[in-house]
Design a protein around this motif. Sequence first.
Motif, short mmCIF file in Angstrom:
data_model
loop_
_atom_site.label_atom_id
_atom_site.label_comp_id
_atom_site.label_asym_id
_atom_site.label_seq_id
_atom_site.Cartn_x
_atom_site.Cartn_y
_atom_site.Cartn_z
N LEU A 209 0.81 -1.21 0.00
CA LEU A 209 0.00 0.00 0.00
C LEU A 209 0.85 1.27 0.00
O LEU A 209 0.40 2.33 -0.42
CB LEU A 209 -0.92 0.01 1.22
CG LEU A 209 -2.12 -0.94 1.18
CD1 LEU A 209 -2.66 -1.18 2.59
CD2 LEU A 209 -3.22 -0.38 0.29
N PHE A 212 1.23 3.73 -3.12
CA PHE A 212 0.04 4.51 -3.48
C PHE A 212 -0.13 5.69 -2.53
O PHE A 212 -0.57 6.77 -2.94
CB PHE A 212 -1.19 3.62 -3.47
CG PHE A 212 -1.07 2.41 -4.35
CD1 PHE A 212 -0.95 2.55 -5.73
CD2 PHE A 212 -1.03 1.14 -3.82
CE1 PHE A 212 -0.82 1.45 -6.56
CE2 PHE A 212 -0.90 0.02 -4.63
CZ PHE A 212 -0.78 0.17 -6.00
N SER A 230 -7.92 8.01 -2.66
CA SER A 230 -7.14 6.78 -2.86
C SER A 230 -5.82 6.87 -2.09
O SER A 230 -5.40 5.89 -1.45
CB SER A 230 -6.88 6.53 -4.34
OG SER A 230 -6.02 7.52 -4.89
N GLY A 231 -5.15 8.04 -2.13
CA GLY A 231 -3.90 8.19 -1.39
C GLY A 231 -4.09 8.19 0.10
O GLY A 231 -3.31 7.56 0.84
N ALA A 234 -5.08 4.70 1.21
CA ALA A 234 -3.91 3.82 1.12
C ALA A 234 -3.01 4.03 2.35
O ALA A 234 -2.51 3.06 2.94
CB ALA A 234 -3.13 4.11 -0.16
N GLN A 238 -2.20 1.44 5.19
CA GLN A 238 -0.77 1.14 5.34
C GLN A 238 -0.37 1.26 6.81
O GLN A 238 0.28 0.36 7.37
CB GLN A 238 0.07 2.09 4.50
CG GLN A 238 1.57 1.86 4.66
CD GLN A 238 2.43 3.07 4.26
OE1 GLN A 238 1.90 4.11 3.84
NE2 GLN A 238 3.73 2.95 4.41
N ALA A 428 -2.46 2.42 -12.34
CA ALA A 428 -2.14 2.70 -10.94
C ALA A 428 -3.39 3.04 -10.15
O ALA A 428 -3.54 2.64 -8.98
CB ALA A 428 -1.13 3.84 -10.86
N ASP A 431 -5.17 -0.23 -9.55
CA ASP A 431 -4.40 -1.02 -8.57
C ASP A 431 -4.58 -0.48 -7.16
O ASP A 431 -4.76 -1.24 -6.21
CB ASP A 431 -2.91 -0.99 -8.93
CG ASP A 431 -2.60 -1.86 -10.14
OD1 ASP A 431 -3.48 -2.65 -10.53
OD2 ASP A 431 -1.49 -1.73 -10.68
N SER A 432 -4.54 0.85 -7.03
CA SER A 432 -4.65 1.44 -5.70
C SER A 432 -5.98 1.10 -5.06
O SER A 432 -6.05 0.70 -3.89
CB SER A 432 -4.46 2.96 -5.76
OG SER A 432 -5.54 3.58 -6.45
N TRP A 433 -7.06 1.23 -5.83
CA TRP A 433 -8.37 0.92 -5.26
C TRP A 433 -8.56 -0.57 -5.03
O TRP A 433 -9.30 -0.99 -4.14
CB TRP A 433 -9.47 1.49 -6.15
CG TRP A 433 -9.63 2.96 -5.94
CD1 TRP A 433 -9.18 3.96 -6.75
CD2 TRP A 433 -10.27 3.61 -4.83
NE1 TRP A 433 -9.49 5.19 -6.22
CE2 TRP A 433 -10.16 5.01 -5.06
CE3 TRP A 433 -10.91 3.16 -3.69
CZ2 TRP A 433 -10.68 5.95 -4.16
CZ3 TRP A 433 -11.42 4.09 -2.79
CH2 TRP A 433 -11.31 5.46 -3.03
N TRP A 435 -6.09 -2.60 -3.98
CA TRP A 435 -5.43 -2.85 -2.69
C TRP A 435 -6.23 -2.25 -1.54
O TRP A 435 -6.32 -2.85 -0.46
CB TRP A 435 -4.02 -2.25 -2.72
CG TRP A 435 -3.02 -3.13 -3.39
CD1 TRP A 435 -2.50 -2.98 -4.63
CD2 TRP A 435 -2.45 -4.33 -2.85
NE1 TRP A 435 -1.62 -4.00 -4.92
CE2 TRP A 435 -1.56 -4.84 -3.83
CE3 TRP A 435 -2.58 -5.01 -1.65
CZ2 TRP A 435 -0.83 -6.01 -3.65
CZ3 TRP A 435 -1.84 -6.18 -1.45
CH2 TRP A 435 -0.99 -6.67 -2.44
N ILE A 436 -6.81 -1.08 -1.75
CA ILE A 436 -7.63 -0.47 -0.70
C ILE A 436 -8.84 -1.35 -0.38
O ILE A 436 -9.20 -1.54 0.79
CB ILE A 436 -8.07 0.95 -1.12
CG1 ILE A 436 -6.87 1.90 -1.13
CG2 ILE A 436 -9.16 1.49 -0.20
CD1 ILE A 436 -7.13 3.22 -1.82
#
Length: 503
Positions: A209, A212, A230-231, A234, A238, A428, A431-433, A435-436
């Motif tokens: 995470l 991101f 998203s940031g 993340a 994290q 990206a 991918d970020s969402w 992982w979230i």
Amino acid sequence: MLFNSWIFLLGFLPVTLAGFFLLGRRSPFMSAAWLAGASLFFYGWWDLRYVPLLLASICFNYGCSTWLASGPAWRRKAVLTAAVCANLALLGYYKYAGFLVASVAHLLAQPLPVLQVILPVGISFFTFTQIAFLVDTYRGQVRERRFVHYLLFVTYFPHLIAGPVLHHKEMMPQFADRKVFRLSAENMAVGASIFLIGLAKKVLLADNLAPFAGALFNQPGEPSLLIAWSGVLAYAFQLYFDFSGYSDMAIGLSRLFGVKLPLNFDSPYKAANIAQFWRRWHMTLSRFLRDYLYIPLGGNRHGGARRYLNLMITMVLGGLWHGAGWNFLIWGFLHGVFLGIHGAWSSLRLSSQSTAWKIFATALTFVAVCTAWVFFRAPDLASALAILGGLYGGNGLALPDALARHLAPVQPLLVAMNVSFYLGGGAAFIDSWGWIGLAALLAFGCPNTQQIMRLVEPALDAKPASSRMAWRPTRYWAAAMAGLALASMLSLNRPAEFLYFQF
């Protein structure tokens, strides 16, 4: 030396365990001395220059504790005051001197010499641990006559760098039991299981995470709503899995030695209010702030206004404990405000026990916590404000072109709604969402480590002994742990520091 590094897993840990149990057969004192020496070696691996500082702090506080154990009340109180001030002065110099000089220079608009002070790793934790010991000794709750045992109490490597913040009575009395010095298959299995769960949280979730979160906070610019969230999410997850992973690893490592540490993390994002969040997040620090700051300030004993003031002071100082900077001060202030609002709302008795209300309250608490995390993570106030602007729609809603192509038929409607497209970043973004979403599922929908281990570990269960399920290893459990270990080991090519090491 990191818990998630090959040198620790294949070098330091097996050698330390072997020495501890081999010496324990002959002399518990020698075994304790070995573990204390190994812990000093562990600390010196970070920076050998600060081992004398740690030892000087330990010797000073141990000497003060002998004065606090007996004598007239006036002398004991004077010793306690001087010792606590000395500890805070040491912490203040290393952690806050540079910040204070920079703040004064900015206030006076005059250049001042820049202080380049390197922060000794773990100084906040070993300072607070020793302050708690001094206060408990003054109150007559503990007394340690053996220097080696006090040395071990402070330097014990599973908790030295990032907690938990221990009371002497939670750890050292266990070394009076000779069973601690005997190798136990049960302790090994339970400790290894908890450690591996924590390791997986760190290397499989938190570290994946991190990129991101860094993409937003390192260069925030003017983020749109989806990019900002998203940031921030993340980073929220994290930090969640990084810190809970460390706490699990510390508890698991300690259990390998037969020693049980207090829980430090209990699914805080499932909290339905901010007070509950702080009873679940960094539980030992919250307890320290309550017992040694909030209650001595008066707690809730002097009316509502004084209670809210005490809460605010406690949270602002708790914010500064995490770091020297205005961002941390604002983070603590926000949590003080949140706690004040919660207190006022609770006094109205308007809360409901319905499922819908609990879901709403949990979501609202989570959003408030994430908003405050922006200041906790951002490198400066300008970046924090820029991210907050995007977080709440100030920069509109932007979609990557990868999604924009699929939404082309409704583009006029989206434009009318102030939804813009930008080039690149589609993969990206997705991918970020992804992982979230996985992190949220695990954090909100799955049991935490102690809940999992209650199925197999009576010591972590609060139920009466008659109703506990005895721990029984199974082939399925062993296979699951082996799979988790393999996946984690394959991700150790670039071990990353734990986030709380910087505090």
